[in-house]
Design a protein around this motif. Structure first.
Motif, PDB file in Angstrom:
ATOM      1  N   VAL A   1       9.384   0.422  -1.660  1.00 43.92           N
ATOM      2  CA  VAL A   1       9.677   1.629  -2.432  1.00 43.92           C
ATOM      3  C   VAL A   1       9.209   1.403  -3.859  1.00 43.92           C
TER       4      VAL A   1
ATOM      5  N   ASP B   1      10.572   6.692  -6.337  1.00 44.61           N
ATOM      6  CA  ASP B   1      11.089   7.125  -5.044  1.00 44.61           C
ATOM      7  C   ASP B   1      12.575   7.460  -5.130  1.00 44.61           C
TER       8      ASP B   1
ATOM      9  N   SER C   1       5.308   5.881  -6.830  1.00 47.48           N
ATOM     10  CA  SER C   1       6.072   6.336  -5.676  1.00 47.48           C
ATOM     11  C   SER C   1       5.350   5.925  -4.403  1.00 47.48           C
TER      12      SER C   1
END
Length: 282
Positions: free
Chosen positions: A161, A165, A195
């Protein structure tokens, strides 16, 4: 612990001693369909409790972490909750309505409108709000995923991640020992990929996983204090860190991850505890 709770409730009821007024229990989601749950409900019914069951996750509050857990709120008052029969299978999957605005979590819409499931729409917070301001060289030594791990065939499946995110996998007690989505997400700090979810969804900017060693010095575990923020612990709460066995009361890093992974989300529990205890007195 559950068997011990059942035993104490049975003993207090049999001896006419005053059983506890409230019982609050948190467990893994699978408990909702277990035989142990049935034993618990039978005991609660015999001891004069009513109860309300939930299966909830902090992601529903806009917190960027999946941690779906079973909760049961019990009061020794048959009139408090609608459930006081062991055959009642009602388990709520939405937070109570008063959660809107609780603990600083506000619904996205001013009219507090709910989604199609009846759950208020909470603002989704990015992971960046829970991270340390910067990752130092010592942080990379402590939490970084090294070249050897990134060169393994399974490295392309690492649960990554980015700071932008709005979700992460559930963190467990094995987070320090296993690199897998079943133990928790890893953080990719790459200025071109804020992201990971967006990169994977984009046709133009996909996340290149063909050679994961290109991300050496960019992938690390979440630091314990970052996980504590995700779990809703107070800002001034911390677990001291050391890799030394001879550092007195300081906790080793592996122990910290284990304690956090076995812990609770304080924000979720605070909301439910408010419903159980404070609203009972109002």
């Amino acid at each position: 612990a559950i068997l011990n709770l059942l035993r104490q409730l049975c003993e207090s009821n049999a001896s006419n001693e005053r059983a506890p007024t409230f019982v609050f229990l948190e467990n893994v989601q699978g408990f909702a369909t277990s035989e142990a749950r049935q034993l618990l409900l039978q005991t609660l019914q015999n001891c004069g409790f009513s109860w309300k069951e939930y299966v909830l996750s902090p992601i529903q509050l806009g917190i960027p972490n999946h941690r779906k857990r079973y909760y049961i709120l019990c009061e020794r008052n048959k009139e408090r909750f609608s459930s006081c029969d062991e055959n009642d299978t009602t388990i709520y999957t939405n937070f109570p309505a008063f959660s809107v605005g609780a603990a600083g979590f506000l619904a996205t819409n001013q009219d507090d409108s709910a989604n199609s499931n009846g759950q208020p729409e909470f603002e989704k917070k990015p992971i960046s709000q829970y991270l340390n301001r910067e990752t130092t060289e010592s942080d990379w030594v402590m939490y970084g995923v090294d070249r050897e791990a990134l060169s393994q065939p399974w490295a392309s499946d690492l649960p990554l991640v980015g700071p932008a995110d709005v979700h992460s996998h559930c963190f467990t007690a094995f987070y320090s020992r296993q690199l897998h989505k079943s133990t928790g997400s890893l953080l990719l700090l790459h200025e071109q990929i804020p992201s990971v979810a967006a990169a994977l969804a984009s046709n133009d900017t996909t996340l290149d996983r063909s050679d994961m060693t290109q991300y050496v010095g960019m992938i690390r575990r979440f630091a314990p204090e970052e996980l504590l923020r995700l779990f809703g612990f107070p800002i001034n709460f911390s677990l001291s860190s050391t890799e030394s066995e001879d550092a007195g009361d300081a906790l080793r890093l592996q122990t910290q991850y284990k304690l956090i992974g076995n812990s609770i989300n304080v924000t979720v529990v605070s909301i439910l505890f408010f419903e159980l205890v404070v609203l009972s007195q109002s």
